[in-house]
Each structure stands twice: as structure tokens, then as C-alpha cells.
Design a protein around this motif. Structure first.
Motif, PDB file in Angstrom:
ATOM      1  N   MET A  13      25.848  85.749  37.615  1.00  0.00           N
ATOM      2  CA  MET A  13      26.127  86.264  38.956  1.00  0.00           C
ATOM      3  C   MET A  13      25.482  85.377  40.011  1.00  0.00           C
ATOM      4  O   MET A  13      26.067  85.118  41.072  1.00  0.00           O
ATOM      5  CB  MET A  13      25.619  87.703  39.086  1.00  0.00           C
ATOM      6  CG  MET A  13      26.416  88.714  38.292  1.00  0.00           C
ATOM      7  SD  MET A  13      25.627  90.348  38.267  1.00  0.00           S
ATOM      8  CE  MET A  13      25.446  90.697  40.013  1.00  0.00           C
ATOM      9  N   PHE A  14      24.261  84.917  39.734  1.00  0.00           N
ATOM     10  CA  PHE A  14      23.546  84.083  40.694  1.00  0.00           C
ATOM     11  C   PHE A  14      23.857  82.598  40.542  1.00  0.00           C
ATOM     12  O   PHE A  14      23.659  81.828  41.491  1.00  0.00           O
ATOM     13  CB  PHE A  14      22.036  84.317  40.563  1.00  0.00           C
ATOM     14  CG  PHE A  14      21.607  85.711  40.926  1.00  0.00           C
ATOM     15  CD1 PHE A  14      21.647  86.137  42.239  1.00  0.00           C
ATOM     16  CD2 PHE A  14      21.182  86.595  39.955  1.00  0.00           C
ATOM     17  CE1 PHE A  14      21.259  87.423  42.596  1.00  0.00           C
ATOM     18  CE2 PHE A  14      20.793  87.886  40.291  1.00  0.00           C
ATOM     19  CZ  PHE A  14      20.838  88.301  41.603  1.00  0.00           C
ATOM     20  N   ARG A  15      24.327  82.191  39.350  1.00  0.00           N
ATOM     21  CA  ARG A  15      24.629  80.781  39.102  1.00  0.00           C
ATOM     22  C   ARG A  15      26.023  80.653  38.480  1.00  0.00           C
ATOM     23  O   ARG A  15      26.176  80.219  37.330  1.00  0.00           O
ATOM     24  CB  ARG A  15      23.578  80.192  38.165  1.00  0.00           C
ATOM     25  CG  ARG A  15      22.149  80.290  38.670  1.00  0.00           C
ATOM     26  CD  ARG A  15      21.863  79.224  39.708  1.00  0.00           C
ATOM     27  NE  ARG A  15      21.698  77.927  39.070  1.00  0.00           N
ATOM     28  CZ  ARG A  15      21.640  76.771  39.731  1.00  0.00           C
ATOM     29  NH1 ARG A  15      21.784  76.773  41.041  1.00  0.00           N
ATOM     30  NH2 ARG A  15      21.481  75.635  39.100  1.00  0.00           N
ATOM     31  N   PRO A  16      27.079  81.026  39.206  1.00  0.00           N
ATOM     32  CA  PRO A  16      28.422  81.005  38.631  1.00  0.00           C
ATOM     33  C   PRO A  16      28.886  79.615  38.219  1.00  0.00           C
ATOM     34  O   PRO A  16      29.766  79.480  37.366  1.00  0.00           O
ATOM     35  CB  PRO A  16      29.295  81.580  39.752  1.00  0.00           C
ATOM     36  CG  PRO A  16      28.515  81.353  41.004  1.00  0.00           C
ATOM     37  CD  PRO A  16      27.086  81.485  40.603  1.00  0.00           C
ATOM     38  N   GLN A  17      28.318  78.572  38.811  1.00  0.00           N
ATOM     39  CA  GLN A  17      28.692  77.212  38.454  1.00  0.00           C
ATOM     40  C   GLN A  17      28.242  76.845  37.037  1.00  0.00           C
ATOM     41  O   GLN A  17      28.640  75.812  36.502  1.00  0.00           O
ATOM     42  CB  GLN A  17      28.115  76.208  39.467  1.00  0.00           C
ATOM     43  CG  GLN A  17      26.595  76.066  39.435  1.00  0.00           C
ATOM     44  CD  GLN A  17      25.890  77.032  40.364  1.00  0.00           C
ATOM     45  OE1 GLN A  17      26.337  78.153  40.554  1.00  0.00           O
ATOM     46  NE2 GLN A  17      24.789  76.571  40.947  1.00  0.00           N
ATOM     47  N   MET A  18      27.427  77.705  36.433  1.00  0.00           N
ATOM     48  CA  MET A  18      26.933  77.454  35.083  1.00  0.00           C
ATOM     49  C   MET A  18      27.746  78.209  34.024  1.00  0.00           C
ATOM     50  O   MET A  18      27.259  78.433  32.910  1.00  0.00           O
ATOM     51  CB  MET A  18      25.457  77.870  34.989  1.00  0.00           C
ATOM     52  CG  MET A  18      24.538  77.064  35.878  1.00  0.00           C
ATOM     53  SD  MET A  18      24.488  75.331  35.375  1.00  0.00           S
ATOM     54  CE  MET A  18      23.396  74.639  36.634  1.00  0.00           C
ATOM     55  N   ALA A  19      28.971  78.569  34.351  1.00  0.00           N
ATOM     56  CA  ALA A  19      29.796  79.334  33.417  1.00  0.00           C
ATOM     57  C   ALA A  19      30.072  78.562  32.122  1.00  0.00           C
ATOM     58  O   ALA A  19      30.062  79.148  31.035  1.00  0.00           O
ATOM     59  CB  ALA A  19      31.118  79.721  34.081  1.00  0.00           C
ATOM     60  N   VAL A  20      30.301  77.259  32.219  1.00  0.00           N
ATOM     61  CA  VAL A  20      30.632  76.472  31.018  1.00  0.00           C
ATOM     62  C   VAL A  20      29.462  76.412  30.034  1.00  0.00           C
ATOM     63  O   VAL A  20      29.626  76.748  28.849  1.00  0.00           O
ATOM     64  CB  VAL A  20      31.111  75.058  31.390  1.00  0.00           C
ATOM     65  CG1 VAL A  20      31.245  74.182  30.137  1.00  0.00           C
ATOM     66  CG2 VAL A  20      32.459  75.139  32.097  1.00  0.00           C
ATOM     67  N   PRO A  21      28.258  75.987  30.456  1.00  0.00           N
ATOM     68  CA  PRO A  21      27.165  75.969  29.479  1.00  0.00           C
ATOM     69  C   PRO A  21      26.831  77.357  28.941  1.00  0.00           C
ATOM     70  O   PRO A  21      26.478  77.487  27.769  1.00  0.00           O
ATOM     71  CB  PRO A  21      25.987  75.372  30.255  1.00  0.00           C
ATOM     72  CG  PRO A  21      26.325  75.546  31.689  1.00  0.00           C
ATOM     73  CD  PRO A  21      27.814  75.435  31.753  1.00  0.00           C
ATOM     74  N   TRP A  39      25.988  69.884  33.976  1.00  0.00           N
ATOM     75  CA  TRP A  39      26.111  68.938  32.862  1.00  0.00           C
ATOM     76  C   TRP A  39      24.898  68.908  31.935  1.00  0.00           C
ATOM     77  O   TRP A  39      25.075  68.890  30.712  1.00  0.00           O
ATOM     78  CB  TRP A  39      26.424  67.538  33.401  1.00  0.00           C
ATOM     79  CG  TRP A  39      27.782  67.458  34.018  1.00  0.00           C
ATOM     80  CD1 TRP A  39      28.081  67.250  35.339  1.00  0.00           C
ATOM     81  CD2 TRP A  39      29.040  67.634  33.363  1.00  0.00           C
ATOM     82  NE1 TRP A  39      29.434  67.282  35.555  1.00  0.00           N
ATOM     83  CE2 TRP A  39      30.052  67.516  34.352  1.00  0.00           C
ATOM     84  CE3 TRP A  39      29.411  67.892  32.051  1.00  0.00           C
ATOM     85  CZ2 TRP A  39      31.398  67.639  34.047  1.00  0.00           C
ATOM     86  CZ3 TRP A  39      30.759  68.013  31.750  1.00  0.00           C
ATOM     87  CH2 TRP A  39      31.733  67.884  32.732  1.00  0.00           C
ATOM     88  N   PRO A  40      23.659  68.899  32.425  1.00  0.00           N
ATOM     89  CA  PRO A  40      22.524  68.912  31.494  1.00  0.00           C
ATOM     90  C   PRO A  40      22.493  70.141  30.577  1.00  0.00           C
ATOM     91  O   PRO A  40      22.349  69.988  29.358  1.00  0.00           O
ATOM     92  CB  PRO A  40      21.297  68.838  32.409  1.00  0.00           C
ATOM     93  CG  PRO A  40      21.795  68.160  33.644  1.00  0.00           C
ATOM     94  CD  PRO A  40      23.192  68.660  33.815  1.00  0.00           C
ATOM     95  N   PRO A  41      22.640  71.379  31.109  1.00  0.00           N
ATOM     96  CA  PRO A  41      22.655  72.519  30.188  1.00  0.00           C
ATOM     97  C   PRO A  41      23.868  72.519  29.258  1.00  0.00           C
ATOM     98  O   PRO A  41      23.776  72.981  28.126  1.00  0.00           O
ATOM     99  CB  PRO A  41      22.652  73.741  31.112  1.00  0.00           C
ATOM    100  CG  PRO A  41      23.095  73.241  32.432  1.00  0.00           C
ATOM    101  CD  PRO A  41      22.642  71.821  32.524  1.00  0.00           C
ATOM    102  N   LEU A  75      25.863  72.040  23.770  1.00  0.00           N
ATOM    103  CA  LEU A  75      26.723  71.387  22.780  1.00  0.00           C
ATOM    104  C   LEU A  75      25.890  70.775  21.658  1.00  0.00           C
ATOM    105  O   LEU A  75      26.286  70.824  20.480  1.00  0.00           O
ATOM    106  CB  LEU A  75      27.578  70.313  23.456  1.00  0.00           C
ATOM    107  CG  LEU A  75      28.703  70.829  24.369  1.00  0.00           C
ATOM    108  CD1 LEU A  75      29.344  69.674  25.115  1.00  0.00           C
ATOM    109  CD2 LEU A  75      29.749  71.589  23.556  1.00  0.00           C
ATOM    110  N   ALA A  76      24.732  70.187  22.009  1.00  0.00           N
ATOM    111  CA  ALA A  76      23.861  69.598  20.991  1.00  0.00           C
ATOM    112  C   ALA A  76      23.340  70.670  20.034  1.00  0.00           C
ATOM    113  O   ALA A  76      23.329  70.481  18.808  1.00  0.00           O
ATOM    114  CB  ALA A  76      22.702  68.863  21.652  1.00  0.00           C
ATOM    115  N   VAL A  77      22.909  71.803  20.594  1.00  0.00           N
ATOM    116  CA  VAL A  77      22.412  72.893  19.749  1.00  0.00           C
ATOM    117  C   VAL A  77      23.540  73.438  18.878  1.00  0.00           C
ATOM    118  O   VAL A  77      23.337  73.746  17.694  1.00  0.00           O
ATOM    119  CB  VAL A  77      21.796  74.013  20.610  1.00  0.00           C
ATOM    120  CG1 VAL A  77      21.458  75.232  19.758  1.00  0.00           C
ATOM    121  CG2 VAL A  77      20.551  73.504  21.324  1.00  0.00           C
ATOM    122  N   THR A  78      24.743  73.546  19.444  1.00  0.00           N
ATOM    123  CA  THR A  78      25.893  74.018  18.661  1.00  0.00           C
ATOM    124  C   THR A  78      26.178  73.085  17.499  1.00  0.00           C
ATOM    125  O   THR A  78      26.464  73.539  16.376  1.00  0.00           O
ATOM    126  CB  THR A  78      27.145  74.123  19.558  1.00  0.00           C
ATOM    127  OG1 THR A  78      26.873  75.044  20.622  1.00  0.00           O
ATOM    128  CG2 THR A  78      28.342  74.614  18.766  1.00  0.00           C
TER     129      THR A  78
END
Length: 219
Positions: free
Chosen positions: A104-112, A177-179, A184-187
Motif C-alpha cells: 500500500m505504501f510502496r506500490p512500485q515494489m509490486a514485482v519484487p 530492481w535491487p529487491p 530472483l536470486a533467492v528463488t
């Protein structure tokens, strides 16, 4: 060494289950229940009130409570296979709700966050429950089966990387991009680990294997 399960010595090895799963109601499971309910309530309030402070409180309750129930179980010698599965399930519930106010506060982080949720809720769930194939008390003792898989998934640094590091990147970095790269690395690590585990014989505990995951996956 050979196998340990089924021998008299196995019962004395820390982390090896001794007989039935044990009582479902004990001190660590009560702690797990309390921290789960508390984190859920705080997360729901954070969502309904759009409160960043309540979102932080929900995450802290989830993380600190998760450390506390494990510490209580070890200190009181009350670790059980039921408790491990209960803890794994409660972690997913807390995670799923706590990430909502974060988005809700960081919607731009939806992908990570989406990559993380698929990894944690599906892939890591399957991997975490794999300990049930052996007479282990929890995934925290997976080094008795395979040291490499344990090191990359349940050692303290691996646990911190799996959840905490991603949340901190989502909160404090301006770019997704960093998160996303971390998620992806953890996955990838989880998928390789899952392949390694799927090739291990179930049942008795083998001599712990220490080869790197990449080498084990190619074997």
C-alpha cells in the motif's frame, strides 16, 4: 558413520525426532499462536487505518515472535515435528498479511513482492516441509541430511536473507530492481535446493553431504 536413524545413537543426536510428534499444546506453540494472532491483528489494523507504524509493529511482532518461539522450544527441550509444521504455516499467514500494507505504501515494489510471495508461499513451503521425509524435528536440523542445503536455506544468514533483507530493500531503496534481483536470486537458490532434496533418499539419515548446491544439482 553410515545411517543414524533407527539406531540407539540416533535418539541422542540433537534434532532427531524421538518417537511420536509430541504434545500439540506446549509453551513454544502457545508463543507461536500468540505472535501469529498479534501480527495478524496489527497487519489488519495497518491495512484498515493505512498506518505505517502499525505495519512496522506487525512485522516486528512476526519476526521477533518467530525467533522467540524457537528459542523457547530449544531452551525447554520442547521441539516437536507438529510445532515445526505449525510454525511454518503461521509464518506464511503472517507474511501474506504483513506484505499488504507494505505494498500500500510502496506500490512500485509490486514485482519484487510478487516474486517473493511465489517463492515463500509455494516453493519455500514445499522445501521447508521436506524435512518430514526424515526423522528430523524441524528444517533447522537439515544439516543432518545435507549441509549445503541447510547452509543455503536455514542457517541464520540464509534466514535473514530470505525475508528480512528483501523487506528492507523494498522499504529503503527507490528502485524496484535491487529487491527484484534479490528475490530472483533467492528463488533460484530455493529451486536448486528443491531439486537436490528431491534426489536424496528418504528415511534414514545419511552422512551429511557438504558439496555445493550447484555441484549436487548436477550429480
Amino acid at each position: 558413520m553410515g545411517t543414524m536413524a533407527g539406531t540407539a545413537g540416533a535418539a541422542t543426536v540433537r534434532g532427531v525426532a524421538r518417537g511420536p510428534s509430541g504434545p500439540t499444546v506446549n509453551a513454544p506453540n502457545v508463543v507461536t499462536t500468540v505472535r501469529t494472532v498479534a501480527a495478524v491483528v496489527l497487519a489488519v489494523l495497518a491495512i484498515s487505518q493505512r498506518s505505517a507504524w502499525l505495519a512496522v509493529a506487525a512485522y516486528l511482532t512476526y519476526w521477533l515472535g518467530d525467533m522467540l518461539d524457537g528459542a523457547v522450544a530449544r531452551a525447554l527441550d520442547r521441539e516437536t515435528r507438529f510445532g515445526a509444521v505449525f510454525d511454518i504455516a503461521c509464518d506464511r499467514l503472517n507474511c501474506a498479511l504483513c506484505i499488504v500494507p507494505l505494498l500500500m505504501f510502496r506500490p512500485q515494489m509490486a514485482v519484487p513482492c510478487a516474486v517473493f510471495l511465489v517463492q515463500f508461499m509455494v516453493i519455500d513451503l514445499w522445501l521447508s516441509l521436506a524435512f518430514l521425509r526424515w526423522p528430523l524435528l524441524s528444517p533447522n536440523y537439515f544439516a543432518l541430511v545435507h549441509r549445503g542445503v541447510y547452509r543455503w536455506n536455514w542457517s541464520p544468514p540464509a534466514k535473514a536473507l530470505n525475508t528480512s533483507a528483501l523487506v528492507l530493500l523494498v522499504v529503503f531503496t527507490p528502485s524496484p530492481w535491487p529487491p527484484t534481483a534479490l528475490a530472483l536470486a533467492v528463488t533460484a537458490i530455493k529451486l536448486v535446493s528443491l531439486r537436490v532434496v528431491s534426489r536424496l533418499p528418504a528415511g534414514d539419515l545419511p552422512r551429511p553431504a557438504g558439496e555445493p548446491l550447484a555441484e549436487a544439482a548436477r550429480a
